[in-house]
Design a protein around this motif. Structure first.
Motif, PDB file in Angstrom:
ATOM      1  N   GLN A  59       1.798   4.485  -3.239  1.00  0.00           N
ATOM      2  CA  GLN A  59       1.753   5.948  -3.108  1.00  0.00           C
ATOM      3  C   GLN A  59       2.998   6.617  -3.689  1.00  0.00           C
ATOM      4  O   GLN A  59       3.113   7.847  -3.654  1.00  0.00           O
TER       5      GLN A  59
ATOM      6  N   ILE B 252       0.838  -1.198   0.000  1.00  0.00           N
ATOM      7  CA  ILE B 252       0.000   0.000   0.000  1.00  0.00           C
ATOM      8  C   ILE B 252       0.873   1.248   0.000  1.00  0.00           C
ATOM      9  O   ILE B 252       0.580   2.233  -0.692  1.00  0.00           O
TER      10      ILE B 252
ATOM     11  N   ALA C 252      -1.484   6.506   3.922  1.00  0.00           N
ATOM     12  CA  ALA C 252      -2.165   5.318   3.402  1.00  0.00           C
ATOM     13  C   ALA C 252      -1.912   4.102   4.279  1.00  0.00           C
ATOM     14  O   ALA C 252      -2.828   3.322   4.567  1.00  0.00           O
TER      15      ALA C 252
ATOM     16  N   ARG D 184      -3.926   4.401   7.537  1.00  0.00           N
ATOM     17  CA  ARG D 184      -5.345   4.096   7.369  1.00  0.00           C
ATOM     18  C   ARG D 184      -5.569   2.585   7.364  1.00  0.00           C
ATOM     19  O   ARG D 184      -6.475   2.063   8.037  1.00  0.00           O
TER      20      ARG D 184
END
Length: 249
Positions: A135, A131, A148, A151
């Motif tokens: 980005q 993840i 990210a 989260r």
């Protein structure tokens, strides 16, 4: 480092392949009853065979070719007489240089059988890294990586170690940008430029918040004590996203 030519990318990819192959070979060789020193010896032999030099050893005088951290040790574990046992979490971190280029990779491996919750932690730790890598790209905010990952961790009830960060790499083991948070932060306005080389390496935990020093001046432990996993790739920011250079091949 900023990649400006195909030759530079190929040089970085070569050492990236070497450290990736070394880490995976060490993981395949790992078995209960082996000491971490024996496992490190396998890594050293593989690096030397490829003409590569251990980065922590050459840069910082680390007492080993690779970092091997078991269970409560979460990073920078010194290879030694510790015996690997069934049920252990073993983090192998391999960084090295060749031809003036540096690459850094790491992963946490399980010695079966392990608790199902640790299997999930490992799967989610690898996902957290992926993840973060998603980005990476030219013009994107560095803080987007931690946002990210944070989260994802929060949604699944995990914590992140908040003082072990990603970093720039390429011409040295650690270089600008020296601290790239893999947890949510405020106030970081930096953006990635085309060709930037960096690591993405979140430390995902079931309760740990900080990395604290042990007695040997190298090994780090979770505070509060909790299982921690780390997965790491060296990547290059491009207009089309991230190029991962630490892939076996």
């Amino acid at each position: 480092m900023t990649i400006t030519s195909q030759d530079e990318l190929e040089g970085l990819a070569e050492i990236g392949r070497i450290v990736a192959n070394t880490m995976q070979s060490m993981a395949r060789a790992m078995e209960p009853g082996m000491t971490t020193r024996e496992l490190d010896g396998i890594g050293r032999e593989l690096l030397e065979r490829e003409g590569a030099t251990s980065a922590p050893e050459s840069t910082y005088g680390f007492p080993g070719a690779t970092c091997i951290s078991v269970n409560e040790e979460i990073a920078h574990g010194i290879p030694g007489d510790r015996i690997i046992s069934t049920g252990d979490l073993v983090n192998i971190d391999v960084s090295a240089s060749k031809g003036g280029y540096f690459a850094d990779t790491g992963a946490t491996f399980r010695v079966p059988p392990v608790q199902p919750s640790l299997d999930r932690l490992c799967r989610d730790g690898k996902r957290a890294m992926q993840i973060g890598i998603a980005q990476v790209g030219s013009g994107k905010p560095l803080a987007g990586i931690g946002k990210a990952i944070g989260r994802f961790a929060s949604e699944r009830g995990y914590t992140l170690i908040r003082n072990l960060a990603s970093h720039g790499v390429g011409r040295a083991l650690h270089e600008y940008p020296e601290t790239i948070a893999t947890w949510p932060t405020r106030g970081d306005r930096r953006r990635m430029h085309r060709g930037l080389v960096l690591t993405v390496e979140p430390f995902l935990s079931r309760g740990g918040i900080w990395a604290t020093d042990g007695d040997d001046d190298w090994t780090l432990f979770s505070e509060p004590r909790a299982p921690v996993v780390q997965y790491e790739h060296t990547v290059v920011a491009t207009d089309r996203g991230a190029i991962v250079v630490t892939l076996p091949g």
